[in-house]
Enzyme design. Structure first.
Site, PDB file in Angstrom:
ATOM      1  N   THR A   1      16.567 -30.287  37.804  1.00 53.59           N
ATOM      2  CA  THR A   1      16.682 -30.216  39.244  1.00 53.59           C
ATOM      3  C   THR A   1      16.532 -31.426  40.141  1.00 53.59           C
ATOM      4  OG1 THR A   1      14.452 -29.407  39.272  1.00 53.59           O
ATOM      5  CG2 THR A   1      16.174 -27.791  39.340  1.00 53.59           C
TER       6      THR A   1
ATOM      7  N   LYS B   1      16.089 -36.677  32.163  1.00 50.18           N
ATOM      8  CA  LYS B   1      17.364 -36.492  32.856  1.00 50.18           C
ATOM      9  C   LYS B   1      17.994 -37.812  33.290  1.00 50.18           C
ATOM     10  CE  LYS B   1      15.161 -32.428  34.647  1.00 50.18           C
ATOM     11  NZ  LYS B   1      14.656 -31.783  35.850  1.00 50.18           N
TER      12      LYS B   1
ATOM     13  N   GLY C   1      21.729 -40.300  36.202  1.00 51.65           N
ATOM     14  CA  GLY C   1      20.824 -39.161  36.222  1.00 51.65           C
ATOM     15  C   GLY C   1      21.587 -37.918  36.628  1.00 51.65           C
TER      16      GLY C   1
ATOM     17  N   SER D   1      17.552 -29.507  43.362  1.00 60.48           N
ATOM     18  CA  SER D   1      16.768 -28.605  44.205  1.00 60.48           C
ATOM     19  C   SER D   1      15.728 -29.323  45.042  1.00 60.48           C
ATOM     20  CB  SER D   1      16.076 -27.549  43.344  1.00 60.48           C
ATOM     21  OG  SER D   1      17.023 -26.779  42.668  1.00 60.48           O
TER      22      SER D   1
ATOM     23  N   CYS E   1       8.574 -28.699  46.047  1.00 60.27           N
ATOM     24  CA  CYS E   1       9.639 -27.909  45.429  1.00 60.27           C
ATOM     25  C   CYS E   1       9.155 -27.244  44.140  1.00 60.27           C
ATOM     26  CB  CYS E   1      10.847 -28.790  45.131  1.00 60.27           C
ATOM     27  SG  CYS E   1      12.210 -27.911  44.341  1.00 60.27           S
TER      28      CYS E   1
ATOM     29  N   THR F   1      10.693 -28.555  40.788  1.00 62.14           N
ATOM     30  CA  THR F   1      10.483 -29.968  40.478  1.00 62.14           C
ATOM     31  C   THR F   1       9.049 -30.140  40.006  1.00 62.14           C
ATOM     32  OG1 THR F   1      12.017 -30.590  42.247  1.00 62.14           O
ATOM     33  CG2 THR F   1      10.554 -32.318  41.433  1.00 62.14           C
TER      34      THR F   1
END
Length: 175
Positions: A5, A37, A49, A128, A163, A166
């Site tokens: 995310t 990522k 990324g 996100s 978040c 995350t």
């Protein structure tokens, strides 16, 4: 669907850093907390990324790396050609992901709708928690003396506090 995310890229004083959190979610369940990522390409000259579906993102990493090779390291051309393929190819068009790619000079956000966006202010974020990370990075750039890597680290920590998709397990690579 598995989702990865938050990615943040910051440029400052001749350095560029990309950071990503480690969370992979399946719906409202955390499946993994230590995913990486972020990837270096072209012998460390390019960073990439992803945010989105994990399997789709690995496909995009491979495609972008192939474009870099095909266009002999021409970073901008590789990004544009990937976006064209992504938008026009029936299989690629279904991929659910976004990428941020950076070399020593430029940063691009690439999407499946054919977008290749270069940020106005040397910061870009996706996923996100991207808007939280982006806001934190912009504030830190304006009101602190942190370098690019430290700005990414602190902004990602702030995003992970806000978040739920995350986490604070952050990987950062720098050019």
């Amino acid at each position: 669907m598995f989702n990865s995310t938050t990615i943040l890229c910051v440029r400052k004083e001749g350095k560029v850093a990309i950071g990503g959190d480690g969370q992979v979610s399946f719906g409202n369940t955390i499946m993994k907390g230590t995913a990486c990522k972020i990837r270096a390409m072209m012998d460390g000259k390019v960073l990439a990324g992803f945010a989105g579906s994990s399997a789709d993102s690995f496909t995009l990493f491979e495609r972008f790396e192939a474009k870099l090779e095909e266009y002999r390291g021409n970073f901008t051309r590789a990004a544009v050609e990937l976006a064209k393929d992504w938008r026009n190819d029936k299989v690629l068009r279904r991929l659910e992901a976004m990428m941020i790619v950076a070399d020593k000079d430029k940063t691009f956000t690439i999407s499946g709708t054919g977008d290749v966006l270069e940020p106005d202010d040397d910061t870009a974020a996706i996923g996100s928690g991207g808007s939280y990370a982006l806001a934190a990075a912009r504030a830190l750039l304006r009101h602190s003396k942190l370098d690019a890597k430290s700005t990414v680290e602190e902004a990602m920590k702030i995003a992970s506090d806000i978040c739920i998709y995350t986490n604070g397990n952050i990987t950062i690579k720098e050019l």
